[in-house]
Design a protein around this motif. Structure first.
Motif, PDB file in Angstrom:
ATOM      1  N   ALA A   1     -21.982  66.725  -4.791  1.00  0.00           N
ATOM      2  CA  ALA A   1     -21.553  68.123  -4.872  1.00  0.00           C
ATOM      3  C   ALA A   1     -20.385  68.272  -5.850  1.00  0.00           C
ATOM      4  N   PHE A   2     -19.457  67.326  -5.840  1.00  0.00           N
ATOM      5  CA  PHE A   2     -18.329  67.358  -6.776  1.00  0.00           C
ATOM      6  C   PHE A   2     -18.832  67.251  -8.208  1.00  0.00           C
ATOM      7  N   LEU A   3     -19.703  66.290  -8.477  1.00  0.00           N
ATOM      8  CA  LEU A   3     -20.207  66.106  -9.843  1.00  0.00           C
ATOM      9  C   LEU A   3     -21.006  67.323 -10.293  1.00  0.00           C
ATOM     10  N   ASP A   4     -21.797  67.886  -9.389  1.00  0.00           N
ATOM     11  CA  ASP A   4     -22.562  69.098  -9.722  1.00  0.00           C
ATOM     12  C   ASP A   4     -21.631  70.253 -10.084  1.00  0.00           C
ATOM     13  N   ALA A   5     -20.428  70.253  -9.492  1.00  0.00           N
ATOM     14  CA  ALA A   5     -19.456  71.320  -9.746  1.00  0.00           C
ATOM     15  C   ALA A   5     -18.531  70.999 -10.924  1.00  0.00           C
ATOM     16  N   GLY A   6     -18.727  69.840 -11.554  1.00  0.00           N
ATOM     17  CA  GLY A   6     -17.886  69.459 -12.683  1.00  0.00           C
ATOM     18  C   GLY A   6     -16.514  68.955 -12.299  1.00  0.00           C
ATOM     19  N   VAL A   7     -16.379  68.450 -11.066  1.00  0.00           N
ATOM     20  CA  VAL A   7     -15.106  67.892 -10.598  1.00  0.00           C
ATOM     21  C   VAL A   7     -15.233  66.373 -10.578  1.00  0.00           C
ATOM     22  N   PRO A   8     -14.292  65.651 -11.179  1.00  0.00           N
ATOM     23  CA  PRO A   8     -14.426  64.197 -11.288  1.00  0.00           C
ATOM     24  C   PRO A   8     -14.456  63.471  -9.945  1.00  0.00           C
ATOM     25  N   VAL A   9     -15.150  62.332  -9.962  1.00  0.00           N
ATOM     26  CA  VAL A   9     -15.260  61.435  -8.814  1.00  0.00           C
ATOM     27  C   VAL A   9     -14.968  60.029  -9.297  1.00  0.00           C
ATOM     28  N   GLY A  10     -14.134  59.309  -8.560  1.00  0.00           N
ATOM     29  CA  GLY A  10     -13.898  57.895  -8.822  1.00  0.00           C
ATOM     30  C   GLY A  10     -14.432  57.084  -7.663  1.00  0.00           C
ATOM     31  N   ALA A  11     -15.269  56.076  -7.963  1.00  0.00           N
ATOM     32  CA  ALA A  11     -15.836  55.209  -6.927  1.00  0.00           C
ATOM     33  C   ALA A  11     -15.585  53.763  -7.310  1.00  0.00           C
TER      34      ALA A  11
ATOM     35  N   GLY B   1     -11.588  73.232  -4.609  1.00  0.00           N
ATOM     36  CA  GLY B   1     -10.201  73.079  -4.194  1.00  0.00           C
ATOM     37  C   GLY B   1      -9.607  71.736  -4.545  1.00  0.00           C
ATOM     38  N   SER B   2     -10.251  71.016  -5.462  1.00  0.00           N
ATOM     39  CA  SER B   2      -9.849  69.639  -5.735  1.00  0.00           C
ATOM     40  C   SER B   2      -9.812  69.344  -7.224  1.00  0.00           C
ATOM     41  N   SER B   3      -8.922  68.430  -7.601  1.00  0.00           N
ATOM     42  CA  SER B   3      -8.888  67.909  -8.976  1.00  0.00           C
ATOM     43  C   SER B   3      -9.740  66.666  -9.129  1.00  0.00           C
ATOM     44  N   LEU B   4      -9.952  65.931  -8.028  1.00  0.00           N
ATOM     45  CA  LEU B   4     -10.592  64.621  -8.080  1.00  0.00           C
ATOM     46  C   LEU B   4     -10.894  64.154  -6.665  1.00  0.00           C
ATOM     47  N   LEU B   5     -12.029  63.495  -6.501  1.00  0.00           N
ATOM     48  CA  LEU B   5     -12.368  62.807  -5.246  1.00  0.00           C
ATOM     49  C   LEU B   5     -12.400  61.311  -5.524  1.00  0.00           C
ATOM     50  N   ILE B   6     -11.660  60.534  -4.725  1.00  0.00           N
ATOM     51  CA  ILE B   6     -11.627  59.079  -4.866  1.00  0.00           C
ATOM     52  C   ILE B   6     -12.316  58.458  -3.659  1.00  0.00           C
ATOM     53  N   LEU B   7     -13.302  57.594  -3.929  1.00  0.00           N
ATOM     54  CA  LEU B   7     -14.027  56.881  -2.880  1.00  0.00           C
ATOM     55  C   LEU B   7     -13.710  55.392  -2.972  1.00  0.00           C
ATOM     56  N   PRO B   8     -12.893  54.865  -2.068  1.00  0.00           N
ATOM     57  CA  PRO B   8     -12.622  53.431  -2.088  1.00  0.00           C
ATOM     58  C   PRO B   8     -13.764  52.640  -1.453  1.00  0.00           C
ATOM     59  N   GLY B   9     -13.762  51.345  -1.725  1.00  0.00           N
ATOM     60  CA  GLY B   9     -14.706  50.465  -1.060  1.00  0.00           C
ATOM     61  C   GLY B   9     -14.392  50.351   0.425  1.00  0.00           C
ATOM     62  N   ALA B  10     -15.370  49.867   1.184  1.00  0.00           N
ATOM     63  CA  ALA B  10     -15.212  49.656   2.620  1.00  0.00           C
ATOM     64  C   ALA B  10     -16.387  48.819   3.093  1.00  0.00           C
ATOM     65  N   ASP B  11     -16.163  48.018   4.118  1.00  0.00           N
ATOM     66  CA  ASP B  11     -17.274  47.252   4.699  1.00  0.00           C
ATOM     67  C   ASP B  11     -18.400  48.181   5.133  1.00  0.00           C
ATOM     68  N   LEU B  12     -18.032  49.388   5.588  1.00  0.00           N
ATOM     69  CA  LEU B  12     -19.043  50.314   6.107  1.00  0.00           C
ATOM     70  C   LEU B  12     -20.059  50.752   5.061  1.00  0.00           C
ATOM     71  N   TRP B  13     -19.715  50.671   3.760  1.00  0.00           N
ATOM     72  CA  TRP B  13     -20.698  51.038   2.733  1.00  0.00           C
ATOM     73  C   TRP B  13     -21.909  50.113   2.774  1.00  0.00           C
ATOM     74  N   ASP B  14     -21.720  48.891   3.282  1.00  0.00           N
ATOM     75  CA  ASP B  14     -22.789  47.889   3.242  1.00  0.00           C
ATOM     76  C   ASP B  14     -23.418  47.602   4.596  1.00  0.00           C
ATOM     77  N   THR B  15     -23.035  48.350   5.616  1.00  0.00           N
ATOM     78  CA  THR B  15     -23.538  48.031   6.957  1.00  0.00           C
ATOM     79  C   THR B  15     -24.307  49.170   7.612  1.00  0.00           C
ATOM     80  N   GLY B  16     -24.655  50.187   6.853  1.00  0.00           N
ATOM     81  CA  GLY B  16     -25.399  51.307   7.424  1.00  0.00           C
ATOM     82  C   GLY B  16     -25.175  52.566   6.625  1.00  0.00           C
ATOM     83  N   ASP B  17     -25.501  53.696   7.243  1.00  0.00           N
ATOM     84  CA  ASP B  17     -25.430  54.982   6.551  1.00  0.00           C
ATOM     85  C   ASP B  17     -24.253  55.852   6.997  1.00  0.00           C
ATOM     86  N   ASP B  18     -23.279  55.253   7.681  1.00  0.00           N
ATOM     87  CA  ASP B  18     -22.151  56.043   8.192  1.00  0.00           C
ATOM     88  C   ASP B  18     -21.424  56.813   7.097  1.00  0.00           C
ATOM     89  N   LEU B  19     -21.366  56.232   5.895  1.00  0.00           N
ATOM     90  CA  LEU B  19     -20.597  56.861   4.817  1.00  0.00           C
ATOM     91  C   LEU B  19     -21.458  57.661   3.847  1.00  0.00           C
TER      92      LEU B  19
END
Length: 198
Positions: free
Chosen positions: A91-101, A64-82
């Protein structure tokens, strides 16, 4: 032309400056931008902006998506919440849907193993090395990198990040216009304005 929405991940401490060029210009050409949170509860960006997600991560599906965008966040570096967002990127990449990180999200997807076999960039090689990932030899010193359906960028390159996403989607700006857009917003080149608006 009917397009599937672009999904922007939002979570507490997300870096609100990193995706503005991308989402603004995608919206201008007709993409619906939908925000995806860990749940339906509001989140706050690192700059204090409160965002009410349009949907929760559990509701998001690649088809159901053209693209997933993942912005940076302090939480990426402080645990596994994200970590669930990194698994969704898989899952997006496996389905051939682009991801931006961008920024800290690159470390999150590195921990998920998504950078082990793809060319990529980030803030610095040692930042990703701390994740324990196996893709160090694929690290590229560049503003932003596209490898297939995955786009990565460091925290200081929101314009280059947007350029790579536009190039990957192929229906925002192309060729000379994409180059002009980048020169205008990255280099403040006034000559690029005429090309962009020709």
């Amino acid at each position: 032309m009917s397009r599937k929405p672009v999904h922007l991940a939002v979570y507490d401490t997300f870096a609100d400056w990193e995706t503005g060029h991308t989402t603004a210009w995608l919206a201008r050409v007709g993409y619906e931008i939908r925000t995806v949170g860990p749940s339906a509860a509001p989140v706050a960006s690192i700059g204090g902006l409160r965002v009410q997600p349009d949907l929760s991560l559990s509701e998001l599906r690649p088809e159901g998506s053209s693209l997933l965008i993942l912005p940076g966040a302090d939480l990426w570096d402080t645990g596994d919440d994200l970590a669930p967002f990194a698994r969704t990127a898989r899952a997006f990449l496996d389905a051939g849907v682009p991801v931006g990180a961008i920024c800290g999200a690159t470390a999150g997807i590195a921990r998920e193993g998504l950078l082990d076999d793809r060319a990529h960039t980030s803030a610095a090689p040692m930042y990703l090395a701390a994740s324990g990932y196996k893709g160090g030899e694929r690290y590229t010193e560049a503003d932003a990198v596209t490898d297939g359906d995955l786009i990565t960028a460091g925290p200081t390159e929101p314009v280059a990040f947007a350029r790579e996403i536009f190039g990957r989607l192929g229906d925002v700006f192309e060729g000379e216009k994409l180059d002009a857009w980048y020169r205008l917003f990255h280099d403040s080149d006034p000559a690029a304005y005429e090309t962009l608006n020709a």
